[in-house]
Design a protein around this motif. Structure first.
Motif, PDB file in Angstrom:
ATOM      1  N   ALA A 131       0.816  -1.215   0.000  1.00 57.21           N
ATOM      2  CA  ALA A 131       0.000   0.000   0.000  1.00 57.21           C
ATOM      3  C   ALA A 131       0.853   1.269   0.000  1.00 57.21           C
ATOM      4  O   ALA A 131       0.709   2.119  -0.892  1.00 57.21           O
ATOM      5  N   PRO A 132       1.762   1.454   0.958  1.00 59.59           N
ATOM      6  CA  PRO A 132       2.586   2.675   0.908  1.00 59.59           C
ATOM      7  C   PRO A 132       3.538   2.712  -0.280  1.00 59.59           C
ATOM      8  O   PRO A 132       3.831   3.781  -0.815  1.00 59.59           O
ATOM      9  N   ALA A 151      -0.327   9.040   4.449  1.00 55.97           N
ATOM     10  CA  ALA A 151      -0.655   7.630   4.238  1.00 55.97           C
ATOM     11  C   ALA A 151       0.257   6.745   5.088  1.00 55.97           C
ATOM     12  O   ALA A 151      -0.207   5.789   5.733  1.00 55.97           O
ATOM     13  N   LEU A 152       1.540   7.057   5.109  1.00 60.92           N
ATOM     14  CA  LEU A 152       2.487   6.279   5.906  1.00 60.92           C
ATOM     15  C   LEU A 152       2.157   6.379   7.391  1.00 60.92           C
ATOM     16  O   LEU A 152       2.088   5.361   8.098  1.00 60.92           O
ATOM     17  N   TYR A 153       1.920   7.609   7.860  1.00 65.32           N
ATOM     18  CA  TYR A 153       1.574   7.796   9.269  1.00 65.32           C
ATOM     19  C   TYR A 153       0.224   7.166   9.604  1.00 65.32           C
ATOM     20  O   TYR A 153       0.029   6.641  10.706  1.00 65.32           O
ATOM     21  N   GLY A 154      -0.701   7.223   8.652  1.00 62.63           N
ATOM     22  CA  GLY A 154      -2.015   6.628   8.886  1.00 62.63           C
ATOM     23  C   GLY A 154      -1.922   5.128   9.096  1.00 62.63           C
ATOM     24  O   GLY A 154      -2.595   4.563   9.967  1.00 62.63           O
ATOM     25  N   GLY A 159      -2.425   0.786  12.741  1.00 58.82           N
ATOM     26  CA  GLY A 159      -1.843  -0.457  13.218  1.00 58.82           C
ATOM     27  C   GLY A 159      -1.561  -0.407  14.714  1.00 58.82           C
ATOM     28  O   GLY A 159      -1.828  -1.369  15.442  1.00 58.82           O
ATOM     29  N   ALA A 160      -1.027   0.736  15.190  1.00 58.46           N
ATOM     30  CA  ALA A 160      -0.746   0.878  16.617  1.00 58.46           C
ATOM     31  C   ALA A 160      -2.031   0.869  17.433  1.00 58.46           C
ATOM     32  O   ALA A 160      -2.093   0.261  18.511  1.00 58.46           O
ATOM     33  N   GLY A 161      -3.064   1.537  16.914  1.00 59.61           N
ATOM     34  CA  GLY A 161      -4.340   1.562  17.624  1.00 59.61           C
ATOM     35  C   GLY A 161      -4.935   0.175  17.769  1.00 59.61           C
ATOM     36  O   GLY A 161      -5.415  -0.205  18.851  1.00 59.61           O
ATOM     37  N   ALA A 186      -2.852   2.963   5.713  1.00 61.46           N
ATOM     38  CA  ALA A 186      -2.109   3.700   4.687  1.00 61.46           C
ATOM     39  C   ALA A 186      -3.035   4.151   3.567  1.00 61.46           C
ATOM     40  O   ALA A 186      -2.942   5.287   3.078  1.00 61.46           O
ATOM     41  N   VAL A 187      -3.934   3.271   3.157  1.00 61.64           N
ATOM     42  CA  VAL A 187      -4.885   3.620   2.101  1.00 61.64           C
ATOM     43  C   VAL A 187      -5.766   4.791   2.541  1.00 61.64           C
ATOM     44  O   VAL A 187      -5.966   5.760   1.796  1.00 61.64           O
ATOM     45  N   LEU A 188      -6.285   4.714   3.756  1.00 58.15           N
ATOM     46  CA  LEU A 188      -7.149   5.791   4.260  1.00 58.15           C
ATOM     47  C   LEU A 188      -6.360   7.077   4.480  1.00 58.15           C
ATOM     48  O   LEU A 188      -6.843   8.185   4.194  1.00 58.15           O
ATOM     49  N   GLY A 189      -5.132   6.937   4.987  1.00 59.65           N
ATOM     50  CA  GLY A 189      -4.332   8.124   5.276  1.00 59.65           C
ATOM     51  C   GLY A 189      -3.981   8.938   4.045  1.00 59.65           C
ATOM     52  O   GLY A 189      -3.670  10.128   4.152  1.00 59.65           O
ATOM     53  N   TRP A 190      -4.039   8.318   2.876  1.00 58.40           N
ATOM     54  CA  TRP A 190      -3.769   9.047   1.640  1.00 58.40           C
ATOM     55  C   TRP A 190      -4.661  10.274   1.511  1.00 58.40           C
ATOM     56  O   TRP A 190      -4.230  11.321   1.017  1.00 58.40           O
ATOM     57  N   TYR A 191      -5.910  10.153   1.948  1.00 58.80           N
ATOM     58  CA  TYR A 191      -6.846  11.274   1.862  1.00 58.80           C
ATOM     59  C   TYR A 191      -6.979  12.046   3.169  1.00 58.80           C
ATOM     60  O   TYR A 191      -7.894  12.848   3.315  1.00 58.80           O
ATOM     61  N   GLY A 192      -6.097  11.785   4.132  1.00 59.08           N
ATOM     62  CA  GLY A 192      -6.062  12.595   5.341  1.00 59.08           C
ATOM     63  C   GLY A 192      -6.609  11.880   6.565  1.00 59.08           C
ATOM     64  O   GLY A 192      -7.197  10.799   6.496  1.00 59.08           O
TER      65      GLY A 192
END
Length: 247
Positions: A131-132, A151-154, A159-161, A186-192
């Motif tokens: 994904a990333p 995306a990377l941070y998401g 995963g941590a959550g 990562a997929v969701l984080g792409w859009y914030g």
């Protein structure tokens, strides 16, 4: 997106066709992966005949073409619907290629988890890496509408959550869900972060509604374990579609 142009319609049609064909290749892999954690991957049909390969319909030639796994038609229709919806929401933006590549493995994971309540590492870990990596390529293309670092941070955050939830209640949250959350985050984080929160909430909502229906129908008790992966994936799809439309 500003209007639904003919080129968008062609992209949606192409995505539906892609999803339909890709979905036809899922059932055999779904059957082979649908085993208990301590068992080897299935390599024979229920009648004992060898199953060759990993992709394609789950039908045994030695049994006269009898199906031995999930039906190819429903899986194909679901995959086509998912890909078509992603194309309609994303349009001509380059990240659509990433969504279309990740959709069939997502359907495969959902099918396997529904069948045996298992999310195999051989699927979740490559998804977490792919994904990333694929989104990095989308970020390098013009006219993309996302942010690779988010995306990377998401992925790391989701995963941590889920890892914390696993530590708190390992009977209610499997470690496979934790590994799946890395890729979906990562997929969701792409859009914030809004998409991450929305997709996460939707996943818990869908899973809660499913569990409540089972309890009301007396098909499960309050402590009955249910597969959460399909709802995690459905929630991520919801957040992704809304995030793509709003981008």
């Amino acid at each position: 997106m500003s209007g639904f142009q003919p080129v968008d319609q062609l992209i949606v049609v192409g995505a539906v066709l892609w999803g339909g064909v890709a979905g036809l290749l899922v059932p055999r892999a779904a059957y082979r992966f649908s085993v208990a954690p301590e068992e080897p991957w299935a390599d024979r049909c229920p009648e004992g005949h060898p199953v060759g390969g990993w992709i394609g319909p789950a039908r045994c030639a030695d049994c006269g073409g009898r199906a031995y796994g999930p039906g190819a038609l429903p899986v194909s229709l679901v995959t086509a619907l998912v890909c078509g919806a992603l194309a309609a929401a994303t349009g001509t933006r380059p990240e659509l290629a990433v969504w279309l590549l990740l959709a069939p493995p997502g359907v495969l994971l959902a099918v396997v988890d529904f069948r045996v309540q298992r999310l195999p590492d051989v699927l979740t870990l490559p998804l977490a890496a792919a994904a990333p990596a694929l989104l990095a390529g989308a970020a390098a293309a013009p006219e993309h509408a996302g942010h690779w670092l988010t995306a990377l941070y998401g992925g790391l955050a989701l995963g941590a959550g889920y890892f914390v939830l696993f530590l708190v209640n390992p009977d209610g949250m499997g470690f496979g869900d934790v590994k799946l959350a890395l890729g979906l985050g990562a997929v969701l984080g792409w859009y914030g972060w809004g998409a991450v929160l929305l997709g996460t909430f939707a996943g818990f909502l869908y899973g809660g509604l499913y569990g409540a229906v089972l309890v009301v129908a007396r098909r499960a008790g309050r402590r009955t374990s249910i597969p959460f992966g399909p709802f995690l994936i459905a929630g991520a799809l919801t957040g992704l579609l809304i995030g793509a439309c709003a981008a």
